[in-house]
Motif scaffolding. Structure first.
Motif, PDB file in Angstrom:
ATOM      1  N   ILE A  83       2.196   1.124  -6.369  1.00 13.65           N
ATOM      2  CA  ILE A  83       2.475   0.205  -4.790  1.00 13.65           C
ATOM      3  C   ILE A  83       1.319   0.232  -3.882  1.00 13.65           C
ATOM      4  N   ASP A  84       0.933  -0.269  -3.355  1.00 12.31           N
ATOM      5  CA  ASP A  84      -0.042  -0.366  -2.118  1.00 12.31           C
ATOM      6  C   ASP A  84       0.187  -0.256  -0.807  1.00 12.31           C
ATOM      7  N   LEU A  85       0.940  -1.443  -0.814  1.00 14.23           N
ATOM      8  CA  LEU A  85       1.448  -2.323   0.146  1.00 14.23           C
ATOM      9  C   LEU A  85       2.967  -3.046  -0.384  1.00 14.23           C
ATOM     10  N   VAL A  86       3.862  -2.540   0.431  1.00 13.40           N
ATOM     11  CA  VAL A  86       5.443  -2.823   0.569  1.00 13.40           C
ATOM     12  C   VAL A  86       5.422  -4.198   1.070  1.00 13.40           C
ATOM     13  N   CYS A  87       5.617  -5.451   0.933  1.00 13.11           N
ATOM     14  CA  CYS A  87       6.258  -6.636   1.543  1.00 13.11           C
ATOM     15  C   CYS A  87       7.138  -7.211   2.034  1.00 13.11           C
ATOM     16  N   LEU A  88       7.733  -6.889   3.105  1.00 16.31           N
ATOM     17  CA  LEU A  88       9.777  -6.928   3.494  1.00 16.31           C
ATOM     18  C   LEU A  88       9.671  -8.752   3.547  1.00 16.31           C
ATOM     19  N   ALA A  89      10.407  -9.503   2.877  1.00 20.75           N
ATOM     20  CA  ALA A  89      10.617 -10.477   2.746  1.00 20.75           C
ATOM     21  C   ALA A  89      11.843 -11.555   2.823  1.00 20.75           C
ATOM     22  N   GLY A  90      12.863 -11.541   3.268  1.00 21.47           N
ATOM     23  CA  GLY A  90      13.668 -11.326   3.924  1.00 21.47           C
ATOM     24  C   GLY A  90      14.598 -10.482   3.016  1.00 21.47           C
ATOM     25  N   PHE A  91      14.508  -9.488   3.376  1.00 18.55           N
ATOM     26  CA  PHE A  91      15.337  -8.502   3.022  1.00 18.55           C
ATOM     27  C   PHE A  91      16.166  -8.158   4.425  1.00 18.55           C
ATOM     28  N   MET A  92      17.662  -7.609   3.985  1.00 17.59           N
ATOM     29  CA  MET A  92      18.479  -7.723   5.032  1.00 17.59           C
ATOM     30  C   MET A  92      18.951  -6.182   5.062  1.00 17.59           C
ATOM     31  N   ARG A  93      18.443  -5.548   4.919  1.00 17.78           N
ATOM     32  CA  ARG A  93      18.625  -3.765   4.762  1.00 17.78           C
ATOM     33  C   ARG A  93      18.196  -3.644   5.913  1.00 17.78           C
ATOM     34  N   ILE A  94      17.826  -2.768   7.579  1.00 21.13           N
ATOM     35  CA  ILE A  94      16.936  -1.794   8.393  1.00 21.13           C
ATOM     36  C   ILE A  94      16.495  -0.747   7.664  1.00 21.13           C
ATOM     37  N   LEU A  95      15.640  -0.361   7.709  1.00 21.73           N
ATOM     38  CA  LEU A  95      14.814   0.955   6.626  1.00 21.73           C
ATOM     39  C   LEU A  95      15.005   2.120   7.728  1.00 21.73           C
ATOM     40  N   SER A  96      15.482   2.885   7.171  1.00 24.24           N
ATOM     41  CA  SER A  96      15.008   3.831   8.222  1.00 24.24           C
ATOM     42  C   SER A  96      14.429   4.609   9.133  1.00 24.24           C
ATOM     43  N   SER A  97      13.928   5.055   9.823  1.00 23.20           N
ATOM     44  CA  SER A  97      12.463   5.641  10.221  1.00 23.20           C
ATOM     45  C   SER A  97      11.541   6.998   9.546  1.00 23.20           C
ATOM     46  N   TRP A  98      12.693   7.505   8.696  1.00 19.95           N
ATOM     47  CA  TRP A  98      12.118   8.200   7.712  1.00 19.95           C
ATOM     48  C   TRP A  98      11.029   6.988   6.148  1.00 19.95           C
ATOM     49  N   PHE A  99      11.970   6.158   5.815  1.00 24.62           N
ATOM     50  CA  PHE A  99      11.514   4.908   4.725  1.00 24.62           C
ATOM     51  C   PHE A  99       9.921   4.916   5.331  1.00 24.62           C
ATOM     52  N   VAL A 100      10.190   4.101   7.263  1.00 28.99           N
ATOM     53  CA  VAL A 100       9.298   2.975   7.628  1.00 28.99           C
ATOM     54  C   VAL A 100       8.236   4.558   7.723  1.00 28.99           C
ATOM     55  N   GLU A 101       8.249   5.360   8.264  1.00 30.10           N
ATOM     56  CA  GLU A 101       6.592   6.376   8.211  1.00 30.10           C
ATOM     57  C   GLU A 101       6.530   7.298   6.949  1.00 30.10           C
ATOM     58  N   ARG A 102       7.038   6.396   5.928  1.00 33.45           N
ATOM     59  CA  ARG A 102       6.743   7.522   4.511  1.00 33.45           C
ATOM     60  C   ARG A 102       5.410   6.467   3.619  1.00 33.45           C
ATOM     61  N   TRP A 103       5.971   4.639   4.749  1.00 33.25           N
ATOM     62  CA  TRP A 103       4.922   3.726   3.868  1.00 33.25           C
ATOM     63  C   TRP A 103       4.245   3.378   5.408  1.00 33.25           C
ATOM     64  N   ARG A 104       3.860   3.799   6.624  1.00 38.51           N
ATOM     65  CA  ARG A 104       3.635   3.371   7.346  1.00 38.51           C
ATOM     66  C   ARG A 104       1.675   3.072   7.366  1.00 38.51           C
TER      67      ARG A 104
END
Ligand code: GRF
Length: 217
Positions: A83-104
């Protein structure tokens, strides 16, 4: 040219997912939806993906003791699908900074307000209670703080006299369904640049000058 490979994360009905699927059905659209991940098996949006022959995965957060395991599983699934780009579309879990930074800068979200106003849940209720004359939606890059990050696309809608949460939500949702495909297209075309945590859209025509004045009268 190869199309951008998009993964969509959902928790619910998936109308924004459906808008992305419909946009990507056009062979000229520069991105394709290759994977949909839901964190609950009853997410209505899974049916939209299946109906279009898109691979789906359910990764239930309740199956993991800790957030890290849940997010590592999502991360591995996305990477496995290249995957090149991840789209959150009504995803109701708060993602940690670990995940967010991996997909920055490769992770975007849609929120039903004009950010940075009205972050968080119960948006339309709070918009109505505030008496503001306009609302809208925002597609933005995700940063570790909730509903924070550089704005890519926004649309404005009026708040009308007599609006309920439902009527306002429906008006905003129609705008969301136009904004999300536009944001993905701009990114896929390589026209989105982040500079000092602000987005420049490269090569876009400047919009006609308009003013929307006091819809309530
Ligand atoms: C949308 O209003 C979106 O802005 C918010 O959650 C809602 C999801 O709706 N983040 P849907 O599942 O895409 O229909």
């Amino acid at each position: 040219m190869a199309r951008l490979r998009v993964g969509v994360l959902i928790s619910g009905r998936g109308s924004n997912l459906q808008a992305l699927i419909e946009a990507a059905a056009d062979p000229d659209f520069p991105a394709e939806i290759v994977l949909v991940v839901a964190n609950q098996g009853d997410a209505g949006g899974l049916a939209h993906a299946k109906a279009s022959g898109i691979r789906t995965e359910t990764i239930n957060h309740r199956a993991f003791n800790a957030k890290q395991g849940f997010e590592a599983s999502i991360d591995a699934t996305l990477r496995g699908a290249r995957i090149d780009l991840v789209c959150l579309a009504g995803f109701m879990r708060i993602l940690s900074s670990w995940f967010v930074e991996r997909w920055r800068d490769r992770l975007i979200n849609i929120h039903p307000s004009l950010l940075p106003a009205f972050k968080g849940l119960d948006t339309h209720e709070r918009v109505l209670a505030s008496g503001t004359r306009f609302s809208g939606c925002t597609v933005h890059f995700v940063r570790p703080d909730v509903d924070d990050g550089p704005t890519i696309v926004q649309a404005v809608v009026p708040v009308m006299p007599g609006d309920s949460q439902e009527t306002l939500a429906a008006r905003v949702l129609a705008a969301e369904h136009r904004c999300y495909p536009l944001a993905v297209r701009l990114i896929a075309e390589g026209r989105v640049q982040i500079r000092d945590e602000r987005v420049d859209i490269v090569g876009a025509m400047p919009p006609a000058e308009v003013m929307m004045f006091n819809p309530v009268g």
